[in-house]
Structure formats: structure tokens, C-alpha cells
Design an enzyme around this catalytic site. Structure first.
Site, mmCIF file in Angstrom:
data_model
loop_
_atom_site.group_PDB
_atom_site.id
_atom_site.type_symbol
_atom_site.label_atom_id
_atom_site.label_comp_id
_atom_site.label_asym_id
_atom_site.label_seq_id
_atom_site.Cartn_x
_atom_site.Cartn_y
_atom_site.Cartn_z
ATOM 1 N N HIS A 265 -10.196 -8.786 -5.375
ATOM 2 C CA HIS A 265 -9.314 -8.461 -6.505
ATOM 3 C C HIS A 265 -8.797 -7.016 -6.402
ATOM 4 O O HIS A 265 -7.590 -6.772 -6.417
ATOM 5 C CB HIS A 265 -10.067 -8.658 -7.830
ATOM 6 C CG HIS A 265 -9.265 -8.248 -9.022
ATOM 7 N ND1 HIS A 265 -8.508 -9.137 -9.747
ATOM 8 C CD2 HIS A 265 -9.058 -7.046 -9.608
ATOM 9 C CE1 HIS A 265 -7.878 -8.496 -10.719
ATOM 10 N NE2 HIS A 265 -8.197 -7.221 -10.663
ATOM 11 N N GLU A 266 -9.713 -6.077 -6.278
ATOM 12 C CA GLU A 266 -9.300 -4.671 -6.255
ATOM 13 C C GLU A 266 -8.447 -4.375 -5.025
ATOM 14 O O GLU A 266 -7.539 -3.548 -5.073
ATOM 15 C CB GLU A 266 -10.524 -3.744 -6.297
ATOM 16 C CG GLU A 266 -11.332 -3.819 -7.588
ATOM 17 C CD GLU A 266 -10.506 -3.586 -8.848
ATOM 18 O OE1 GLU A 266 -9.489 -2.850 -8.803
ATOM 19 O OE2 GLU A 266 -10.854 -4.158 -9.894
ATOM 20 N N HIS B 142 -4.843 -4.835 -5.684
ATOM 21 C CA HIS B 142 -4.195 -3.651 -6.257
ATOM 22 C C HIS B 142 -3.891 -2.632 -5.152
ATOM 23 O O HIS B 142 -2.834 -1.999 -5.134
ATOM 24 C CB HIS B 142 -5.104 -2.980 -7.292
ATOM 25 C CG HIS B 142 -5.279 -3.743 -8.573
ATOM 26 N ND1 HIS B 142 -4.226 -4.103 -9.375
ATOM 27 C CD2 HIS B 142 -6.386 -4.178 -9.207
ATOM 28 C CE1 HIS B 142 -4.687 -4.742 -10.454
ATOM 29 N NE2 HIS B 142 -5.993 -4.805 -10.364
ATOM 30 N N HIS C 147 -0.881 -3.508 -3.273
ATOM 31 C CA HIS C 147 0.313 -3.241 -4.087
ATOM 32 C C HIS C 147 0.740 -1.774 -3.918
ATOM 33 O O HIS C 147 1.923 -1.460 -3.830
ATOM 34 C CB HIS C 147 -0.020 -3.559 -5.554
ATOM 35 C CG HIS C 147 1.168 -3.825 -6.417
ATOM 36 N ND1 HIS C 147 1.053 -4.020 -7.770
ATOM 37 C CD2 HIS C 147 2.495 -3.911 -6.145
ATOM 38 C CE1 HIS C 147 2.267 -4.230 -8.282
ATOM 39 N NE2 HIS C 147 3.148 -4.162 -7.319
HETATM 40 ZN ZN LIG Z 1 -7.318 -5.639 -11.761
#
Ligand SMILES: [Zn+2]
Length: 454
Positions: free
Chosen positions: A243-244, A247, A250
Site C-alpha cells: 500500500h505505502e 504512494h 505516485h
Molecule cells: Zn494510504
């Protein structure tokens, strides 16, 4: 903290469960100094007034100007689609729980029997799995390998680069053709002065204008292993890594001219979307077989075990979605007040608003109540708690797109990168989404994923 307390899963004595639940549910509802409910009423009133001064009909109307959701009606439409499916599932779950218990159950009994059913039905001993999730292997063969397969980017650890703390590790990230992309900083272990939870930080945003490469970090709170021992992760920690890192991608893959518009500098209801999408690779068979290997023997994990974990996550989804929707409706209720309106009885207001939205607080209590809803009164989520669901609709729809187009491939990755990740906030993110997908997201994919469609 949530209404539903983790202790409820293990407390054998029903009377103890009732007391824990009531202590949680009644937090901040006793009048006194700094009475939380009075503060909530005052704060909601001041926000409505501010929105009115700026020419908006409510705080939500004002806040949604800067979001990807086109307006309050669009958010309410989505919620109205999901509430009946979620509550119907919660009712079914309650019936199963009562059958297990052999008697009618109250709110405080629900988590206790739900946990028992989960243990009996799925028989997944998640603690035994840690030997298959060794941090360095999960990173190199899982998280990084998925990014290489999708975007062609490569990772090389740079022990010569020192972070802000001895634990911190740094990797250089390069494009497929070898050009520099940026740095990835990993700060994985817990320490006394570190904030809890997990998050991504951007130390420097990408800017093609200044020729600046991004420097991003991922922070987790994995307990530090004893000296010389490998760091073994739980299933949840593996999920958090993926998940992290979504980011981080991104931030890394941004090609914005201006740092203020690049990477994760997107509206709040869009920022979780790339990270949620990246979680899909955790369960992707060829990635699993590479990263999930026994730390001692190198043996591959039984693919059936991960499938069982995925399946068990659907149990109680009716409850979880419904308690989340309750909190979302409370957030919207408080922030849809017209300027000049005063709420005289906040607890009656809460109950009325939940029932008007088709939710039954006696069946499933909202995840937060107005007297302890820090996200919206003390954090930045005023009229924004819906964001998790909003971006998950996009996420579930994107996962379907990847599956329909052959999954993990450079071609798919490039499309996701060029239309979405690289754009940051330089173009309306929903426009980017449509360019990527060729249309709007269909919320049915989310309902199906959560097992709410029958
Ligand atoms: Zn998040």
C-alpha cells in the site's frame, strides 16, 4: 479510536463486553468542561458560517470544490447505492452470528462471535505465516519486482547514502533505460520516538522545471528483530508495504513541471487510489511465488493459504462497510448544515440522520460518533470521510481493468503510469481516470469485491 473495541473479540464474559462497549459508545457524551459534543456543535456551526461568508450553501459544498467528486449529490448517490447492500449483508451476518451463539446478540456480542466464526470457518493461523514473509525478500521479490514488471524501473540499495537515522535505508531508482528517477527511503522499524502507523513522505517532489528528482520515503512500524535475526512480517504488514509503496510510486513516477502539482499533491478523495491499486500485486500469483518463501527452507507458500486469507477478509464485510458508512453519513450530516442552523440535541441529530440515511445504529453502530470523531473535528477530513470509499470505487474498477487486460505487464503499467501516476494534479484526476479507463468507474466492482452483491 473506533466504537467497536478490539477487546470485544476475546472477552468471554458478556457483562464485561457490555461495559466495554458502553464505555466506548458513551465517550464524550457526559456534559462537563470542554464537553466534546458542545465543541462539535460549535465547530460545525462556525464551519457553516465560514462557508456562507464565502458564498457556499454548506461546508461540504465548499470543501467539495477542491475534490474529484463533482459535488455532494454525487457522493450521496454513491452512498445511497451502497448502503442497502451493506446493511442487507450486516443483517445476514447477524443471523449467522445468532445461529452460532444460540441466542439473540447485542452490539457488544457481535465481534466476539464474528471472530469465533472466522477462526472456525477459515482456519487460517496467520501467525504461522510470518516465516514466509521476510522483509528483504518481500521488498525485492514482491514490492520492487511488481514495480519493475509494470514500469520497468529498477532499484539498487545505496548503503553509502545515510538517512536521518541509522535504521533508514536508501535505494536509487532508475528508469528501464538506466536514467535516474529518484530515491526511495525505507524507514521500516518501530522506535520510541517514531509516530505510530504507516505513511509515505515526500522529502522532495519531482519538478521537470527545476530538473529535480523526487525523494520519497515509506514509514512502517515493524518491531525490530533481535540482532542477526531476519525481520518477519505479518500478512497485514505485507499489505501495508504494498500500500505505502503505491504512494511512493505516485511520487516517484510523477512528471510534473511544478512540484506543487506533482505526485501525491492531488485531492484528498483521490490520493488513496494509487496506493489501494498497488495492493493488488500482493496476491498476484507470480509475485506471491517469488516473495512468499520460507525464510529457512526457501519453500514456496501454499497458494491456498493466501487464497483463504483473501476469502476470510470478506467475512464481516457487511459489518465493516456499514460502520464505515455510518461515520461517513455523520460527517456529511454535520457538514451539510446551512449557515445559521444550530443543532440543539446532537445525539438526537445523530440518530435521526443515520436513520434518514437508511442505517440502523442499533444494528451496527457508526465507526465513530460525533463526540470522538477526530478525523472530521480534529483532522483534515471534514466532509471528506467518504474519500476512502470514493477512491476504492476507482481502485476496484482499475483492478478489473488490469485483470481484463492480462494483469502484470509493461504495457498495462505504462498506461497506468502515463495517464494517472505521472499526471499528479496537472489535470483533473477524474479526467485522467477516464483517459486511462475509457469511461467512468462502475461501483459494482467494489460491491462485488466486498462480497456485498448476491
Ligand atoms: Zn494510504
Amino acid at each position: 479510536m473506533f466504537t467497536s473495541q478490539p477487546w470485544l473479540e476475546t472477552l468471554e464474559n458478556p457483562e464485561s463486553r457490555r461495559r466495554v462497549h458502553e464505555a466506548a459508545w458513551l465517550r464524550g457524551t457526559t456534559p462537563g468542561e470542554n464537553f466534546a459534543l458542545d465543541l462539535a456543535v460549535e465547530q460545525a456551526g462556525l464551519r457553516a458560517e465560514k462557508a456562507g461568508l464565502l458564498g457556499f450553501s454548506s461546508w461540504a459544498d465548499y470543501a467539495l470544490q477542491d475534490r474529484t467528486a463533482p459535488g455532494l449529490d454525487a457522493v450521496r448517490d454513491l452512498l445511497t447505492r451502497i448502503i442497502p447492500a451493506a446493511t442487507a449483508n450486516a443483517r445476514r451476518e447477524k443471523a449467522e452470528i445468532e445461529a452460532e451463539a444460540g441466542h439473540p446478540v447485542e452490539a457488544w456480542d457481535w465481534p466476539f462471535y464474528a471472530a469465533r466464526i472466522e477462526r472456525e470457518r477459515y482456519r487460517v493461523d496467520t501467525s504461522a505465516l510470518r516465516s514466509y514473509f521476510e522483509l528483504d525478500r518481500v521488498l525485492a521479490e514482491g514490492v520492487f519486482a511488481a514495480a519493475t514488471a509494470l514500469y520497468g524501473i529498477t532499484f539498487r540499495e545505496r548503503p553509502d547514502l545515510h538517512g536521518y537515522q541509522p535504521d533508514v535505508r536508501v535505494w536509487e531508482v532508475r528508469e528501464a533505460d538506466g536514467t535516474e528517477l529518484g530515491l526511495f527511503v525505507g524507514d521500516f522499524f518501530t522506535r520510541p520516538t517514531k509516530s505510530g502507523g504507516a505513511w509515505m513522505n515526500s522529502f522532495r517532489e519531482a519538478s521537470t522545471f527545476f530538473g529535480e528528482h523526487p525523494v520519497v520515503s515509506n514509514n512502517l512500524n515493524i518491531p525490530r528483530p533481535a540482532a542477526g535475526e531476519p525481520a518477519l512480517l505479518t500478512v497485514d504488514q505485507v499489505n501495508t508495504l504494498f500500500h505505502e509503496f503505491g504512494h511512493a510510486l505516485h511520487g516517484l513516477l510523477s512528471s510534473g513541471r511544478y512540484a506543487t502539482l506533482s505526485g501525491t499533491a492531488v485531492p484528498r478523495d483521490f490520493v488513496e487510489f494509487p496506493s489501494q491499486v498497488n495492493e493488488m500485486w500482493m496476491y498476484w500469483p507470480e509475485i506471491v511465488s517469488a516473495y512468499a518463501r520460507h525464510v529457512g527452507t526457501g519453500e514456496e507458500i501454499d497458494p491456498g493459504v493466501l487464497a483463504a486469507i483473501e476469502a476470510s477478509s470478506l467475512w464481516s464485510e457487511g459489518f465493516r462497510t456499514t460502520e464505515y458508512l455510518g461515520a461517513t453519513m455523520l460527517d456529511l450530516a454535520w457538514h451539510s448544515l446551512a449557515p445559521g442552523t444550530t443543532v440543539e440535541d446532537p445525539l438526537a441529530f445523530e440518530a435521526d440522520q443515520l436513520r434518514a440515511a437508511g442505517l440502523d445504529p442499533d444494528l451496527v453502530a457508526p465507526r465513530y460518533r460525533s463526540s470522538y470523531f477526530k478525523h472530521i473535528f480534529g483532522g483534515g477530513y471534514a466532509a471528506g470521510y467518504y474519500s476512502y470509499l470514493w477512491s476504492e470505487v476507482l481502485d476496484a474498477d482499475t483492478v478489473e481493468w488490469f485483470r481484463a487486460h492480462g494483469g502484470l505487464s509493461r504495457e498495462n503499467g505504462e498506461r497506468f503510469r502515463s495517464e494517472l501516476l505521472a499526471r499528479g494534479n496537472t489535470r483533473d484526476p477524474m479526467e485522467s481516470y477516464r483517459r486511462f479507463r475509457g469511461g467512468d468507474a462502475d461501483p459494482e466492482h467494489l460491491l462485488r469485491r466486498r462480497g456485498l452483491l448476491r
